[in-house]
Write a protein that holds these residues in place. Structure first.
Motif, PDB file in Angstrom:
ATOM      1  N   GLU A   1      66.945  17.370  42.951  1.00 17.26           N
ATOM      2  CA  GLU A   1      66.414  16.951  41.651  1.00 17.26           C
ATOM      3  C   GLU A   1      65.939  18.162  40.846  1.00 17.26           C
ATOM      4  O   GLU A   1      66.112  18.215  39.624  1.00 17.26           O
ATOM      5  CB  GLU A   1      65.275  15.954  41.860  1.00 17.26           C
ATOM      6  N   ILE A   2      65.329  19.133  41.534  1.00 18.78           N
ATOM      7  CA  ILE A   2      64.913  20.367  40.850  1.00 18.78           C
ATOM      8  C   ILE A   2      66.132  21.079  40.273  1.00 18.78           C
ATOM      9  O   ILE A   2      66.110  21.563  39.134  1.00 18.78           O
ATOM     10  CB  ILE A   2      64.155  21.294  41.824  1.00 18.78           C
ATOM     11  N   ALA A   3      67.222  21.125  41.046  1.00 22.77           N
ATOM     12  CA  ALA A   3      68.424  21.821  40.602  1.00 22.77           C
ATOM     13  C   ALA A   3      69.074  21.146  39.400  1.00 22.77           C
ATOM     14  O   ALA A   3      69.870  21.777  38.691  1.00 22.77           O
ATOM     15  CB  ALA A   3      69.425  21.902  41.754  1.00 22.77           C
ATOM     16  N   ARG A   4      68.724  19.892  39.151  1.00 22.22           N
ATOM     17  CA  ARG A   4      69.279  19.163  38.001  1.00 22.22           C
ATOM     18  C   ARG A   4      68.354  19.220  36.783  1.00 22.22           C
ATOM     19  O   ARG A   4      68.698  18.667  35.729  1.00 22.22           O
ATOM     20  CB  ARG A   4      69.504  17.693  38.377  1.00 22.22           C
ATOM     21  N   SER A   5      67.221  19.866  36.898  1.00 22.00           N
ATOM     22  CA  SER A   5      66.185  19.759  35.869  1.00 22.00           C
ATOM     23  C   SER A   5      66.111  21.014  35.001  1.00 22.00           C
ATOM     24  O   SER A   5      66.361  22.133  35.454  1.00 22.00           O
ATOM     25  CB  SER A   5      64.825  19.504  36.520  1.00 22.00           C
ATOM     26  N   VAL A   6      65.732  20.804  33.748  1.00 18.98           N
ATOM     27  CA  VAL A   6      65.521  21.906  32.808  1.00 18.98           C
ATOM     28  C   VAL A   6      64.124  22.480  32.991  1.00 18.98           C
ATOM     29  O   VAL A   6      63.950  23.695  33.151  1.00 18.98           O
ATOM     30  CB  VAL A   6      65.719  21.428  31.357  1.00 18.98           C
ATOM     31  N   PHE A   7      63.107  21.628  32.967  1.00 25.81           N
ATOM     32  CA  PHE A   7      61.719  22.042  33.136  1.00 25.81           C
ATOM     33  C   PHE A   7      61.143  21.361  34.375  1.00 25.81           C
ATOM     34  O   PHE A   7      61.365  20.169  34.598  1.00 25.81           O
ATOM     35  CB  PHE A   7      60.875  21.653  31.923  1.00 25.81           C
ATOM     36  N   CYS A   8      60.396  22.129  35.175  1.00 22.35           N
ATOM     37  CA  CYS A   8      59.738  21.583  36.370  1.00 22.35           C
ATOM     38  C   CYS A   8      58.231  21.803  36.247  1.00 22.35           C
ATOM     39  O   CYS A   8      57.775  22.952  36.105  1.00 22.35           O
ATOM     40  CB  CYS A   8      60.257  22.258  37.633  1.00 22.35           C
ATOM     41  N   LEU A   9      57.494  20.707  36.289  1.00 25.50           N
ATOM     42  CA  LEU A   9      56.037  20.801  36.174  1.00 25.50           C
ATOM     43  C   LEU A   9      55.455  21.360  37.465  1.00 25.50           C
ATOM     44  O   LEU A   9      55.802  20.918  38.569  1.00 25.50           O
ATOM     45  CB  LEU A   9      55.443  19.428  35.876  1.00 25.50           C
ATOM     46  N   CYS A  10      54.543  22.316  37.322  1.00 29.95           N
ATOM     47  CA  CYS A  10      53.853  22.939  38.455  1.00 29.95           C
ATOM     48  C   CYS A  10      52.346  22.851  38.234  1.00 29.95           C
ATOM     49  O   CYS A  10      51.673  23.874  38.008  1.00 29.95           O
ATOM     50  CB  CYS A  10      54.287  24.390  38.617  1.00 29.95           C
TER      51      CYS A  10
END
Length: 431
Positions: free
Chosen positions: A297-306
Motif C-alpha cells: 500500500e505504501i508503494a502505491r501511495s503518493v503521500f504517507c502520513l508519519c
C-alpha cells in the motif's frame, strides 16, 4: 648545621643563578613551541592519544566519499548468550522496529571494522538486546528488564576487562532503539522521571529517539539512527515505475478515544484528529487494523502520513522513503537521522501537529506545484540506502556506514579535547 648545608660559595651561587636563568629560558621556549604546536594542530587534529590511533588522519577526510567502511577499529564483547542470542528465540526480535540492536551487532561481526584485539580498539561495542521481549497485554514494549540486564553486562565487562574502568565507559557503545532511548519506557513522563541510567551517561548511545530541544532522554553522547525495517524493501520495483493510485495513506493505531488504559493521550491526540477529520474523505486511505502486506500500500501511495505515536519517531518514516512515498512528518520538534547526508527538507513534508486539520489543502497544493521535484530527490537510491541496516556486513552508504562516520567524528572530537586539556595542564605544571 643547617647554615652549613645551605651556605654556597661565590662560584656555586654564580652556577646556581646560571641554572635558574637557563630554566627560565627553557620555560619560555617550551611555551613558544607548544603555542605553535597547538595552533597548527587545532586545524589538522594531528594529536590523537591512545587508544585512538593516528590512522584516522590519513583517511578521515576521504572517509565520506571512499568505498572503504571506516578506519575505526571496534572491539565487540563476546558476552554470554543470555545477554543477546537467547532472546532471538522470539522471531520478532530481529525484524521489528527496534531491531537495530540486532542488525548493527551482526553488521559489526561481519565487518572489517571489527578487531579481535581489544588493545588496538578505538571503541568497544556492548551487544545487549533489551527489546526482544516485546509484547505485553497492553501492547507496550516490555522494557522492565533493560536496566538490570545492562547493569549486569557492565559489571561483567568491568570485572573481566580493563577497558571500561580505564575510561569509565566513555569509549563504549550501546544501542537504545526504543521509544525514549536509554530511558527505557514508552511513556514520556515516566521515561523523563527515570532518566538514563547513571552507568550509561558517559557512554555513546545509538538511539532512534531525537528531539531538537533539551530532553532528559538524550542527556548522553548519542547518534540518532533510523528505526529498523527489513532491508529487502530496497529490492521492490523502482519507485518511479510504480503506479501510485493512493493519494494519502496511513495504516496503524488510530484511537477513536485517544486516552487509553494508561490514562495518557496517545499521539498527543494527533492520530485521533486525523481519523475524525479524514476517515470519510476519498483522498485519504486510512486503515486502523494490522495488515502484513501494508508495504504494498505504501508503494502505491503518493503521500504517507508519519504522525508521532508515543514517541516522535516512527518506522513509517523509513518505510515511506524506501518505497518512494513522500513522508508527511507530523511530530513537533523531531530530530531526524543523518541530516548531513539525507536532505530531509527536500524529500519530505513537515506539518505542525496543530495544523492536521489543513492536511488536505496543503497536500493538494504540493501535488499541483512541486511534487515531481520532491519525488525526484526522494527516489535517489542513495537516500534509500542510507536509512537501511544490513545484517551481514557494513556497506558503503548504508545506515551502519553512516553510524560509523558519526562515531568517528565523535572520537576525533573527544580525543582533541582530552589532549588539549592535558597539554594545558602540562603548561600550568611547568610554569
Amino acid at each position: 648545621m643547617k647554615q652549613l648545608l645551605y651556605r654556597r660559595s661565590s662560584p656555586e651561587k654564580t652556577h646556581h643563578q646560571h641554572r635558574q636563568a637557563l630554566k627560565k629560558s627553557y620555560r619560555w621556549l617550551l611555551w613558544l613551541a607548544l603555542s605553535f604546536y597547538l595552533f597548527f594542530s587545532s586545524s589538522t587534529q594531528s594529536f590523537l592519544p591512545s587508544p585512538i590511533s593516528r590512522r584516522f588522519l590519513s583517511q578521515n577526510q576521504a572517509f565520506a566519499s571512499s568505498s572503504t567502511v571506516s578506519s575505526l577499529k571496534i572491539y565487540v564483547y563476546d558476552l554470554p548468550p543470555e545477554f543477546n542470542r537467547v532472546w532471538l528465540s522470539n522471531p520478532r526480535c530481529e525484524s521489528h522496529l527496534f531491531a537495530a540492536e540486532v542488525a548493527f551487532h551482526d553488521a559489526l561481526l561481519h565487518s572489517s571494522v571489527r578487531t579481535v584485539d581489544p588493545f588496538e580498539a578505538d571503541l568497544f561495542f556492548v551487544p545487549v538486546y533489551v527489546s526482544c521481549n516485546f509484547s505485553t497485554p497492553n501492547g507496550f514494549p516490555s522494557l522492565g528488564h533493560a536496566r538490570p540486564l545492562l547493569s549486569s553486562a557492565v559489571d561483567l565487562i568491568s570485572r573481566d576487562f580493563p577497558f571500561w574502568n580505564r575510561s569509565n565507559g566513555v569509549d563504549h557503545i550501546f544501542v537504545a532503539s526504543h521509544d525514549y532511548g536509554a530511558c527505557f519506557h514508552a511513556m514520556e513522563d515516566v521515561a523523563i522521571a527515570d532518566g538514563i541510567p547513571a552507568f550509561l551517561k558517559k557512554s555513546i548511545l545509538l538511539q532512534t529517539f531525537g528531539v531538537i530541544s533539551p530532553h532528559a532522554c538524550q542527556e548522553a553522547e548519542h547518534v540518532v539512527i533510523p528505526p529498523y525495517i527489513v532491508p529487502e524493501l530496497d529490492q521492490w520495483p523502482l519507485p518511479e515505475t510504480t503506479k501510485r493510485d493512493i493519494f494519502v495513506f496511513f495504516r496503524g493505531k488510530m484511537e477513536v478515544h485517544p486516552k487509553n488504559v494508561s490514562g495518557r493521550f496517545y499521539s498527543r491526540k494527533v492520530r485521533t484528529e486525523i481519523w475524525n477529520k479524514y476517515s470519510g474523505n476519498r483522498r485519504f486511505y486510512l486503515r486502523r487494523h494490522r495488515y502484513d502486506g501494508y508495504q504494498s500500500e505504501i508503494a502505491r501511495s503518493v503521500f504517507c502520513l508519519c504522525p508521532l505515536g508515543w514517541a516522535p519517531w516512527s518506522p513509517r518514516l523509513v518505510e515511506s522513503v524506501a518505497l518512494g512515498c513522500v513522508p508527511v512528518i507530523i511530530a513537533d520538534g523531531i530530530r531526524l537521522p543523518f541530516p548531513e547526508v539525507v536532505p530531509w527538507s527536500e524529500i519530505s513534508l513537515t506539518v505542525p501537529e496543530l495544523d492536521v486539520g489543513s492536511l488536505e489543502t496543503l497536500l493538494v497544493r504540493v501535488a499541483s506545484t512541486n511534487l515531481s521535484a520532491i519525488q525526484r530527490r526522494l527516489w535517489d537510491s542513495a537516500v534509500r540506502k542510507s536509512l537501511l541496516f544490513h545484517r551481514h556486513g557494513i556497506f558503503h552508504g548504508d545506515a551502519s556506514w553512516h553510524v560509523l562516520h558519526a562515531l568517528e567524528e565523535r572520537v576525533n572530537r573527544r580525543s582533541f579535547r582530552r589532549r588539549r586539556r592535558s597539554d594545558l595542564g602540562e603548561l600550568v605544571r611547568w610554569g
